[in-house]
Each structure stands twice: as C-alpha cells, then as structure tokens.
Design an enzyme around this catalytic site. Structure first.
Site, PDB file in Angstrom:
ATOM      1  N   HIS A   1      -1.200  -2.895  -7.275  1.00 61.33           N
ATOM      2  CA  HIS A   1      -1.859  -2.533  -6.005  1.00 61.33           C
ATOM      3  C   HIS A   1      -3.374  -2.645  -6.183  1.00 61.33           C
ATOM      4  CE1 HIS A   1      -2.878   0.828  -2.937  1.00 61.33           C
ATOM      5  NE2 HIS A   1      -2.945  -0.351  -2.378  1.00 61.33           N
TER       6      HIS A   1
ATOM      7  N   SER B   1       0.825  -1.212   0.000  1.00 61.98           N
ATOM      8  CA  SER B   1       0.000   0.000   0.000  1.00 61.98           C
ATOM      9  C   SER B   1       0.851   1.252   0.000  1.00 61.98           C
ATOM     10  CB  SER B   1      -0.870   0.037   1.257  1.00 61.98           C
ATOM     11  OG  SER B   1      -1.703  -1.073   1.313  1.00 61.98           O
TER      12      SER B   1
ATOM     13  N   GLU C   1      -3.649  -0.119  -9.131  1.00 63.03           N
ATOM     14  CA  GLU C   1      -2.572   0.835  -9.427  1.00 63.03           C
ATOM     15  C   GLU C   1      -1.333   0.061  -9.859  1.00 63.03           C
ATOM     16  OE1 GLU C   1      -2.410   3.101  -5.613  1.00 63.03           O
ATOM     17  OE2 GLU C   1      -1.841   4.787  -6.898  1.00 63.03           O
TER      18      GLU C   1
ATOM     19  N   ASN D   1      -3.620   5.814  -1.886  1.00 62.91           N
ATOM     20  CA  ASN D   1      -3.491   6.020  -0.437  1.00 62.91           C
ATOM     21  C   ASN D   1      -2.991   7.401  -0.061  1.00 62.91           C
ATOM     22  OD1 ASN D   1      -4.591   3.644   0.548  1.00 62.91           O
ATOM     23  ND2 ASN D   1      -2.758   2.516  -0.063  1.00 62.91           N
TER      24      ASN D   1
HETATM   25  P1  NAD Z   1      -3.877  -9.597   6.088  1.00 60.88           P
HETATM   26  O1  NAD Z   1      -3.304  -9.352   7.440  1.00 60.88           O
HETATM   27  O2  NAD Z   1      -5.332  -9.819   5.920  1.00 60.88           O
HETATM   28  O3  NAD Z   1      -3.141 -10.861   5.388  1.00 60.88           O
HETATM   29  C1  NAD Z   1      -1.739 -11.063   5.370  1.00 60.88           C
HETATM   30  C2  NAD Z   1      -1.479 -12.566   5.288  1.00 60.88           C
HETATM   31  O4  NAD Z   1      -0.061 -12.770   5.115  1.00 60.88           O
HETATM   32  C3  NAD Z   1      -1.871 -13.328   6.564  1.00 60.88           C
HETATM   33  O5  NAD Z   1      -2.743 -14.398   6.223  1.00 60.88           O
HETATM   34  C4  NAD Z   1      -0.553 -13.838   7.128  1.00 60.88           C
HETATM   35  O6  NAD Z   1      -0.676 -15.114   7.761  1.00 60.88           O
HETATM   36  C5  NAD Z   1       0.297 -13.916   5.873  1.00 60.88           C
HETATM   37  N1  NAD Z   1       1.744 -13.905   6.123  1.00 60.88           N
HETATM   38  C6  NAD Z   1       2.420 -13.227   7.089  1.00 60.88           C
HETATM   39  N2  NAD Z   1       3.743 -13.476   6.969  1.00 60.88           N
HETATM   40  C7  NAD Z   1       3.907 -14.304   5.915  1.00 60.88           C
HETATM   41  C8  NAD Z   1       5.029 -14.917   5.294  1.00 60.88           C
HETATM   42  N3  NAD Z   1       6.281 -14.697   5.733  1.00 60.88           N
HETATM   43  N4  NAD Z   1       4.821 -15.727   4.232  1.00 60.88           N
HETATM   44  C9  NAD Z   1       3.564 -15.964   3.774  1.00 60.88           C
HETATM   45  N5  NAD Z   1       2.453 -15.421   4.333  1.00 60.88           N
HETATM   46  C10 NAD Z   1       2.631 -14.589   5.381  1.00 60.88           C
HETATM   47  O7  NAD Z   1      -3.376  -8.358   5.201  1.00 60.88           O
HETATM   48  P2  NAD Z   1      -4.094  -7.717   3.910  1.00 60.88           P
HETATM   49  O8  NAD Z   1      -5.103  -6.726   4.335  1.00 60.88           O
HETATM   50  O9  NAD Z   1      -4.479  -8.825   2.980  1.00 60.88           O
HETATM   51  O10 NAD Z   1      -2.883  -6.868   3.293  1.00 60.88           O
HETATM   52  C11 NAD Z   1      -1.848  -7.490   2.565  1.00 60.88           C
HETATM   53  C12 NAD Z   1      -1.084  -6.436   1.776  1.00 60.88           C
HETATM   54  O11 NAD Z   1      -2.002  -5.760   0.894  1.00 60.88           O
HETATM   55  C13 NAD Z   1      -0.436  -5.345   2.628  1.00 60.88           C
HETATM   56  O12 NAD Z   1       0.765  -4.939   2.020  1.00 60.88           O
HETATM   57  C14 NAD Z   1      -1.459  -4.216   2.573  1.00 60.88           C
HETATM   58  O13 NAD Z   1      -0.884  -2.961   2.797  1.00 60.88           O
HETATM   59  C15 NAD Z   1      -1.943  -4.363   1.134  1.00 60.88           C
HETATM   60  N6  NAD Z   1      -3.273  -3.800   0.861  1.00 60.88           N
HETATM   61  C16 NAD Z   1      -4.283  -3.916   1.769  1.00 60.88           C
HETATM   62  C17 NAD Z   1      -5.526  -3.384   1.487  1.00 60.88           C
HETATM   63  C18 NAD Z   1      -6.643  -3.506   2.477  1.00 60.88           C
HETATM   64  O14 NAD Z   1      -7.673  -2.823   2.290  1.00 60.88           O
HETATM   65  N7  NAD Z   1      -6.527  -4.347   3.475  1.00 60.88           N
HETATM   66  C19 NAD Z   1      -5.770  -2.748   0.255  1.00 60.88           C
HETATM   67  C20 NAD Z   1      -4.729  -2.669  -0.671  1.00 60.88           C
HETATM   68  C21 NAD Z   1      -3.476  -3.195  -0.350  1.00 60.88           C
END
Ligand code: NAD
Length: 319
Positions: free
Chosen positions: A176, A148, A188, A226
C-alpha cells in the site's frame, strides 16, 4: 554431436524458463519485469519509481487508452523535472522512459515476476482482476494490491475456486503505497490469511529496492494508515458541513497548528473524494461502528462528480 544456439535463443529460453519457475522472487534482483495494473495517479507513480529506483522493466496496463496516454505524459513531465533539477541525467531519464511499456490488456502480464494492482477502490473490480492475474501470470509471480481498505484475505480468495488450493492465494499481498508515490517514503505491507512468508519477504525486498520504508500492518479494515487518516479527513468534512469552520479555516488551523504540509480538505482533494468515500464505507460497514459514518457532504460531492484534483473540482477549484 555439437550444435550452436544464438544469443537471442539463449535469452528467449531463459525468459521462458523464468516464466515456468514456481519459486517466488525472494530477492528484489529476481524481479526483472513488474506489471502495474491501473495507470492513474497511484499506478503511474509506482511504475515510475520502480523503473527509476529498482530499474526494472514495467508493463503498465490500463483499460483506458486515454488514461495511459495521460499517465505517460505526466511521467514525461516528472522526468523532465528531475533532469532540470539534476536528479537524473537526460540519458538516465530516457532509460527510465524506455522501461515503461504501456498496454491495454491484462494478457500482456504473462512474463511479469511481480504485479501491483492500482485500479479504483471497487471490490468486485479487484476480485475480477486477481482471478485473471492468477490465470495469466507465471506461477512464481507475486500478486500485490495497492488497495486502501479492502481485505487482502478476500482479494486473495478471489484467485481460486478451491480454497484448499493456495498456490495463487499464497502469493497475494498488499503493498500500500502512499500518495504521491515519488515523494512519500512509507509503504504498508499487509498479508492475507493465505499469504506465505516468502511472499512477505519478496514484497519487503522489492519495496526497499524502490527506495521505500515498509511498515507491516494487519489485515484489518483501513489497515493502519487509513484507519488513522480517513476519520480525520471525514471529521474535517463534517466540520465543514455543520458550520464549525469554513474551508480555509479548517485547512489553515491543521496546517499551521500541526505542521502538516496541507490541511485535511486539500489532502482529500489530492487523494480523490471517491477513494475517501470508498474507504469510509469499508471502515463503517466492516466494523459496524457509527464513528466511521461517511459525511453526508462527502457522499453528495462524489454523487456530483466532484472528486477533487483529478476531476478538476473538489473542495478547491483546479481548472
Ligand atoms: P485513479 O482513479 O487515479 O486510477 C485508477 C486507474 O485504473 C484509472 O486510470 C482507470 O482507467 C484504471 N482502470 C479502471 N478499471 C481498470 C481495469 N479493469 N483494468 C485496468 N485499469 C483499469 O485511482 P488511484 O487514486 O490511482 O487509486 C488506485 C488504487 O490505489 C485504489 O485502490 C486506491 O484506493 C489506492 N490508493 C489511493 C491513494 C490516493 O491517495 N489516491 C493512496 C493509496 C492507495
């Protein structure tokens, strides 16, 4: 001398040749297997949309078996909903589900043509994963991040100890996706300094094959989405902590006054308060501009483990 080889040997040989190839998959059709790292709310959504729309096989990696099982149960629920709404037939839903291969080790990505990383927004974690992906994945694979806010140039730099060697870093890019991935059309596309034109082309094509509408933005803190969205959410939290309005007043005025589907506090809960805080910290630290100071209440809620919908409690209660 004539010799015969079986169909299975042909398939295995062509798969091995594909892994040896160094040409990036310029056409979306060249992507046969997608790797998704992180099966949380974003990774699961990306995997599901790729398996449904782009019809690729997906290796879905999560370090936690529990997270994988939770993600797959959610995928089953979403597919059943699509069948009940006649968006998919049961046979199509079964095919999509069969394309998802859950795994717990990055080592399983040796045959991926395109990888999308979606682990938590922690710089050191992403750098470590990209260093490993550069080792494990085929030399033609696109290595994309769903970050993000973290600089794509820095993530790309983590793929090599020799900055002159851009063989891996030129294949790093950001795709993204927006939350929830099955619903939001926008994505993005952000290049690092090292990213090649072929990588950009491949990412644009693959996102379009997933049915998304890509926008290109610069590798600048928060990128576009963002940079605009997070200060809005942060300001809403500051309004709550300083008593300008209560939760319901803040969400109601923005929902009913700007025609958005949900107010900023509910949206923050859906995104995840840890993710919101991580993005605000990057904006604040990288620009040095005090207008991006994360709200004290946001910090405290993350300290309390109240991360929003995913933890069951945020500005709203989800139990
Ligand atoms: P989340 O916490 O829901 O999921 C992350 C997952 O990664 C978890 O299931 C965790 O167990 C896993 N994980 C942690 N360490 C790991 C590793 N070493 N190897 C493999 N898996 C591992 O997070 P999310 O909301 O899905 O966000 C993920 C990414 O997407 C982040 O970079 C976030 O900034 C980005 N993002 C999030 C959103 C949102 O609205 N939540 C929107 C756009 C982008």
């Amino acid at each position: 001398m004539a010799f015969a080889i079986s169909r299975r040997q042909v398939v295995r040989l062509s798969s091995q040749l594909r892994c040896l190839s160094t040409a990036t998959p310029a056409r979306a059709a060249d992507v046969k297997r997608l790797g998704v790292v992180g099966a949380g709310q974003m990774g699961l959504g990306i995997a599901l949309v790729a398996a449904t729309k782009a019809q690729v096989d997906v290796t879905l990696i999560d370090a936690s078996e529990t997270a994988l099982n939770k993600g797959l149960a959610f995928a089953d629920k979403l597919l059943a909903k699509d069948v009940s709404k006649s968006k998919l037939t049961q046979a199509e839903a079964d095919q999509v589900r069969a394309r998802l291969s859950p795994k717990t080790s990055l080592d399983e990505l040796g045959d991926a043509d395109f990888v999308i990383e979606a682990v938590p927004e922690i710089p050191s974690l992403k750098f470590d994963i990209f260093a490993k992906l550069a080792e494990i994945c085929p030399k033609h694979a696109i290595l994309a991040t769903n970050t993000s806010s973290i600089s794509i140039t820095r993530i790309a730099a983590a793929t090599t100890k020799d900055p002159k060697d851009t063989s891996a870093s030129s294949r790093v890019i950001s795709t993204h996706f927006m939350n929830p991935v099955p619903v939001q059309k926008g994505v993005e596309i952000i290049s690092g300094l090292q990213t090649s034109a072929e990588t950009v082309e491949a990412a644009l094509n693959f996102c379009r094959a997933m049915g998304k509408i890509p926008s290109v933005s610069a590798d600048s803190p928060g990128f576009l989405a963002n940079r605009i969205l997070m200060p809005y959410i942060n300001e809403a939290i500051i309004c709550l902590e300083t008593g300008v309005g209560d939760r319901d007043a803040i969400d109601a005025i923005m929902k009913n006054g700007t025609n958005v589907p949900m107010g900023p506090l509910q949206l923050a809960d859906f995104i995840g308060l840890d993710t919101c805080l991580a993005i605000m910290k990057v904006l604040h630290e990288e620009t040095g501009d005090s207008k991006y100071r994360p709200s004290v209440l946001l910090r405290k809620m993350v300290d309390a483990g109240w991360l929003g919908k995913k933890s069951g409690k945020g500005f709203y209660d989800y139990t």
